[in-house]
Design an enzyme around this catalytic site. Structure first.
Site, PDB file in Angstrom:
ATOM      1  N   GLY A   1       0.816  -1.206   0.000  1.00 21.42           N
ATOM      2  CA  GLY A   1       0.000   0.000   0.000  1.00 21.42           C
ATOM      3  C   GLY A   1       0.848   1.252   0.000  1.00 21.42           C
ATOM      4  N   ALA A   2       1.739   1.341   0.986  1.00 24.86           N
ATOM      5  CA  ALA A   2       2.551   2.543   1.125  1.00 24.86           C
ATOM      6  C   ALA A   2       3.661   2.276   2.128  1.00 24.86           C
ATOM      7  CB  ALA A   2       1.697   3.714   1.599  1.00 24.86           C
TER       8      ALA A   2
ATOM      9  N   GLU B   1       0.533   5.994   7.422  1.00 22.95           N
ATOM     10  CA  GLU B   1       1.962   6.240   7.174  1.00 22.95           C
ATOM     11  C   GLU B   1       2.434   7.457   7.957  1.00 22.95           C
ATOM     12  OE1 GLU B   1       3.194   3.716   5.862  1.00 22.95           O
ATOM     13  OE2 GLU B   1       1.370   2.931   4.926  1.00 22.95           O
TER      14      GLU B   1
ATOM     15  N   GLU C   1       3.237  -1.930  13.575  1.00 26.11           N
ATOM     16  CA  GLU C   1       2.100  -2.071  12.664  1.00 26.11           C
ATOM     17  C   GLU C   1       0.757  -2.203  13.387  1.00 26.11           C
ATOM     18  OE1 GLU C   1       2.332  -1.140   9.849  1.00 26.11           O
ATOM     19  OE2 GLU C   1       4.440  -1.410   9.273  1.00 26.11           O
TER      20      GLU C   1
HETATM   21  N1  ARG Z   1       5.505  -0.512   6.663  1.00 30.46           N
HETATM   22  C1  ARG Z   1       4.581  -0.498   5.562  1.00 30.46           C
HETATM   23  C2  ARG Z   1       3.241  -0.142   6.157  1.00 30.46           C
HETATM   24  O1  ARG Z   1       2.494  -0.926   6.621  1.00 30.46           O
HETATM   25  C3  ARG Z   1       4.483  -1.767   4.809  1.00 30.46           C
HETATM   26  C4  ARG Z   1       5.746  -2.381   4.367  1.00 30.46           C
HETATM   27  C5  ARG Z   1       5.493  -3.718   3.804  1.00 30.46           C
HETATM   28  N2  ARG Z   1       6.714  -4.369   3.533  1.00 30.46           N
HETATM   29  C6  ARG Z   1       6.773  -5.618   3.025  1.00 30.46           C
HETATM   30  N3  ARG Z   1       7.918  -6.152   2.815  1.00 30.46           N
HETATM   31  N4  ARG Z   1       5.688  -6.271   2.739  1.00 30.46           N
HETATM   32  O2  ARG Z   1       2.908   0.954   6.310  1.00 30.46           O
HETATM   33 ZN    ZN Z   2       2.347   0.297   8.607  1.00 29.74          ZN
END
Ligand code: ARG
Ligand code: ZN
Length: 881
Positions: A268-269, A305, A327
């Site tokens: 997503g971001a 974010e 998260e």
């Molecule tokens: N930190 C990001 C978010 O949830 C997502 C990063 C996902 N990374 C991955 N390797 N799937 O805002």
């Molecule tokens: Zn996140």
């Protein structure tokens, strides 16, 4: 990432690095196929570390082309290098030293979309979780934090924009038509938060004045010409910044905050410090091209974010086992934000629907894992709905247990105590314990025990004693690697609702702790007795979904209707209606599977229609009530021996019965719920659209004709109405001229807008029935389908596998064979995308035997492939275990 021979990483083996990284200085000379990266890293040996320990840096598909120690070339005998690691020996014992690493990388060839890659001619990065090691050799782990200085050199004409984290230091012209820019991020950060963007993009600018009066420049970068479509994202950003100040006391900490929208993105971001990178689908919106759901997603993800700046960046994770620390908490924060921006009850209903449809199946299948796992083979596979959404629910339960004040005290202590740290879940929980003087050790099992707890409840009223007795029993199912479970601390919000609709106020409670309207279930079996209950109450339990559990509570239709009419908690009213209709759908599916017919109790139908027509209730809530449990919901509740065709038939029969009985009500809603003024994406207007479109869906069942939907399609003045009408036509009348005409008109009109084309792909991929597969195959040949773009793949292949139960689960197994083929084709290029698509088969064991055999065979085809990525290898192994 990498190849499949990676081994398991275990939490128990965590230990800090031998070297402390003091600062990072990176210079990029950008070139589409041959980018030079110079990394100057200053380290010192950690106090107490082994004086002979070598420095080991991570890499991924890297080639070393230069290595200096304090500006002198390192002799060949002093280091070892492979594409995956760089080991340097004989480093100074007591003084800091500088390592300079030079690598050349090829952004154009980077199809994994991890590290530095190109999308539509723009350079961009994605480093979480382990992408930074694809840029340079580095201690690529979240507990290594340092301030970064970044210099970017690139061709000026092609890349007028050179962005990185932190504050802008300066820039100027360089040689041969090149220019440079330098950025400094003073906040120590781990490598996964690094970002670089370079290219030629348009910008939308604004400013935000923080609570202490500092001005922050806000910039959203999008493709030229798309600037007007970033206005809503900018508005959401400013509201997020304000909300985090007011609700959590968190202020932004740099002079500039940037968001870049890119069209090739695996997720997503990403919350890179000061420079968020977004999938463009979560930035771009206008009434003509975005649905209400798109607007809501943009608002939530922009907030998510941004909120990471404190929960994730200022306080990061010690290791990837702690992923839920940032998260789960940040999802909780974005949920609360959306609840404050919109209708809290409707938002909660949507969250719970999502949790049940995504997280509950994960927790009940072969991919189940704790919110805080203890081992992984491929960290990319742990960005799961369990870590995110169940992680958020665990945070919400802490708030429920401690109350708003106690929760705030704990959060304040967390920010104060751990600012600048790479922290653990234990650190987080300790803050709530210390701030509230409460022992949360039993509660912490929520982080460690996988599986959705099942709570069985039964109530008994004794009129003579004026007591109400509630007996509870909890059971946590076995999950992979965890057979025996301890009883958990489950906070259950409740109300005893009396005949006249008021809530009983018992004079005393025995049997366990009750705080306010929350009872604390802490034992395997526990009985609560409420005294002073003068007449028989109806029990409303787990109100607001205070705990993410499966609740088994037998209540009569009358009692459920009573709650649906009278509970003061709107969520509980929705829950009661859901509890009324779900057994009807489940029973119907079983009956159809076994050759019988569906029976629809009229009391249930009239309860639904009563709510639909109740103008005292907000339209968005009524739309949620009318959106009956999905086919996937029914399958999940049935749990085993599922026949998706029988489920579809049963659900369609019930929908038709509701439609026929409520026809005048739906007719009225369809006519009166139209928004008269121009389009506005606000929640109230969106609710009216949702209710009107729901009415359209039912009327189509009653009328058995595409005419009304075709008219709705022709007269739609916004994307929500347009795509709803299109789905009704395509899903209900796939062979009708009207459906064909609408699909054709839609693709012609939005020919130049890939994000809208995604909706067109999804609508067709989710047409029920065995014919969907041929449509999907044909669409893969369509010029709008770009096999390398994750959004296109998710819209077509993802929608088919995740959201078309009858199409994907064709009885002949062709759907599974098709998916297996796709996965093997995608995996060599983009393993994360391939692995994610494969999770669509996570519930294969609950299918009826014929389909389950086909599913297993398809999984075995993948399993037998020798060239699997570690991502797909990990998933397929767990699915077959
Ligand atoms: N930190 C990001 C978010 O949830 C997502 C990063 C996902 N990374 C991955 N390797 N799937 O805002
Ligand atoms: Zn996140």
């Amino acid at each position: 990432m990498g190849t499949s021979d990676t081994k398991t990483v275990e939490l128990a083996n965590y230990r800090p690095t031998d070297f402390v990284l003091e600062r990072v200085d990176l210079t990029f000379e950008l070139d589409p196929t041959n980018t030079k990266v110079d990394a100057r890293l200053i380290f010192h040996r950690r106090d107490g570390a082994d004086p002979r320990a070598p420095l080991v840096l991570n890499g991924d598909e890297l080639t070393l082309s230069g290595l200096l120690l304090d500006q002198n070339e390192v002799p060949a005998g002093q280091y070892d290098v492979t594409p995956q690691s760089l080991t340097i020996r004989n480093l100074p014992e007591a003084v800091p030293f500088e390592i300079t690493v030079t690598t050349f990388i090829n952004p154009e060839a980077n199809t994994q979309l991890m590290g530095l890659y190109r999308t539509n001619g723009v350079y961009c990065t994605q480093c979480e979780a382990e992408g930074f090691r694809r840029i340079t050799y580095f201690p690529d782990r979240p507990d290594v934090l340092a301030p970064y200085t970044i210099t970017i050199i690139a061709d000026k004409a092609a890349n007028p924009l050179l962005l990185s984290n932190g504050n802008f230091l300066g820039g100027g012209n360089y040689d041969e038509g090149r220019h440079f820019a330098a950025w400094f991020d003073p906040h120590p950060k781990p490598s996964y938060l690094f970002a670089l963007v370079a290219g030629d993009l348009g910008v939308v600018e604004d400013t935000f004045t923080t609570m202490s009066g500092r001005d922050v420049a806000l910039k959203i970068y999008v493709e030229h010409g798309k600037e007007p479509r970033a206005a809503y994202a900018m508005d959401a950003l400013k509201r997020s910044m304000k909300w985090d100040e007011e609700r959590f006391g968190r202020e932004y900490d740099l002079d500039i905050f940037m968001i870049v929208a890119v069209s090739d993105f695996n997720m997503g971001a990403m919350e890179n410090k000061g420079l968020n990178v977004f999938n463009d689908k979560y930035v771009l919106a206008d009434p003509e091209t975005a649905t209400d759901q798109d607007y809501a997603n943009i608002e939530a993800i922009i907030a998510h974010e941004y909120f990471h700046n404190w929960t994730g960046n200022r306080i990061t994770c010690r290791d990837w086992f702690q992923l839920c620390l940032k998260e789960g908490l940040t999802v909780y924060r974005d949920h609360e934000f959306s609840a404050d921006m919109r209708s809290r009850a409707v938002k909660r209903i949507a969250e719970v629907r999502h949790l049940k449809s995504e997280q509950f199946p994960e927790d009940a299948g072969p991919l189940a894992h704790p919110v805080r796992p203890t081992k992984y083979r491929e960290i990319n596979n742990f960005y799961t709905t369990t870590v995110y959404e169940k992680g958020s629910e665990v945070t919400r339960m802490i708030a429920t247990l401690l109350g708003a004040e106690g929760f705030k005290k704990g959060m304040d202590l967390y920010f104060e105590r751990h600012d600048g740290d790479a922290a653990t879940v234990e650190d987080f929980v300790k803050c709530f314990e210390d701030a509230n003087g409460r022992d949360l050790s039993q509660f912490s099992l929520w982080y460690h025990q996988a599986g959705t707890p099942m709570v069985s409840a039964s109530g008994a009223y004794d009129p003579a004693a004026a007591t109400f007795t509630l007996s509870l029993e909890q059971m946590i199912p076995a999950t992979p690697g965890q057979s025996a479970k301890e009883p958990m601390h489950i906070p259950l919000s409740f109300a005893l609702i009396l005949d006249n609709g008021s809530t009983a106020a018992p004079t005393a409670v025995a049997g366990g702790e009750v705080t306010g309207d929350v009872l604390h279930l802490t034992e395997r079996k526990q009985t609560f007795t409420f005294s002073g209950v003068s007449s028989r109450p109806v029990l409303s339990l787990n109100r607001g979904f205070s705990a993410p559990i499966n609740l088994h509570l037998d209540r009569s239709t009358d009692d459920l209707v009573h709650i649906a009419r009278h509970d003061s908690d709107l969520f509980a009213r929705w829950q009661a209606l859901n509890d009324l209709i779900l057994p009807v759908l489940m029973e119907g599916a079983r009956d159809v599977r076994d050759g019988g017919t569906v029976t629809c109790p009229s009391a249930v139908i009239s309860a639904l229609i009563e709510i639909a027509g109740n103008d005292a209730l907000e339209p968005a809530f009524r739309a949620q009530v009318l959106a009956l449990p999905s086919e996937a919901d029914i399958a999940r509740e049935l749990g085993s021996n599922n026949d998706p065709d029988a489920i579809h038939t049963a659900r369609t029969t019930v929908l038709t019965a509701v439609a026929e009985a409520g026809r005048p009500v739906f007719q009225h809603l369809f006519e009166t719920m139209k928004n008269s003024a121009g389009f506005s994406p606000d929640a109230a207007s969106a609710g009216r659209r949702a209710l009107r479109n729901s009415a359209l869906g039912y009327l189509t069942y009653a009328e058995q004709s595409p005419v009304r939907a075709a008219e709705a399609f022709a007269s739609a003045d916004n994307m929500t109405d347009l795509v709803q009408a299109l789905s009704v036509l395509a899903h209900r009348f796939p062979d009708a001229e009207e459906a064909d005409a609408a699909l054709g008109a839609f693709v012609t009109r939005f020919d130049d807008n890939p994000l809208v084309i995604d909706k067109w792909l999804s609508v067709q991929a989710t047409i029920p029935g065995a014919g969907a597969l041929d449509r999907v195959k044909a669409l893969m040949e369509n010029r709008h389908f770009v096999a390398s773009n994750p959004n296109r793949v998710r819209a077509l292949v993802g929608s088919f596998a995740f959201s078309n139960p009858t199409g994907f689960n064709r009885a002949d197994g062709e759907g599974y064979r098709f998916l297996a083929e796709r996965i093997l084709a995608i995996d060599p290029k983009n393993p994360q995308l391939a692995a994610r698509l494969l999770t669509s088969m996570r519930s294969w064991r609950s299918l009826e035997p014929v389909r389950a055999d086909h599913a297993r065979a398809a999984l075995l085809t993948i399993d037998r492939s020798v060239e699997l990525s570690s991502d797909v290898r990990d998933i397929v192994d767990r699915m077959l275990k």
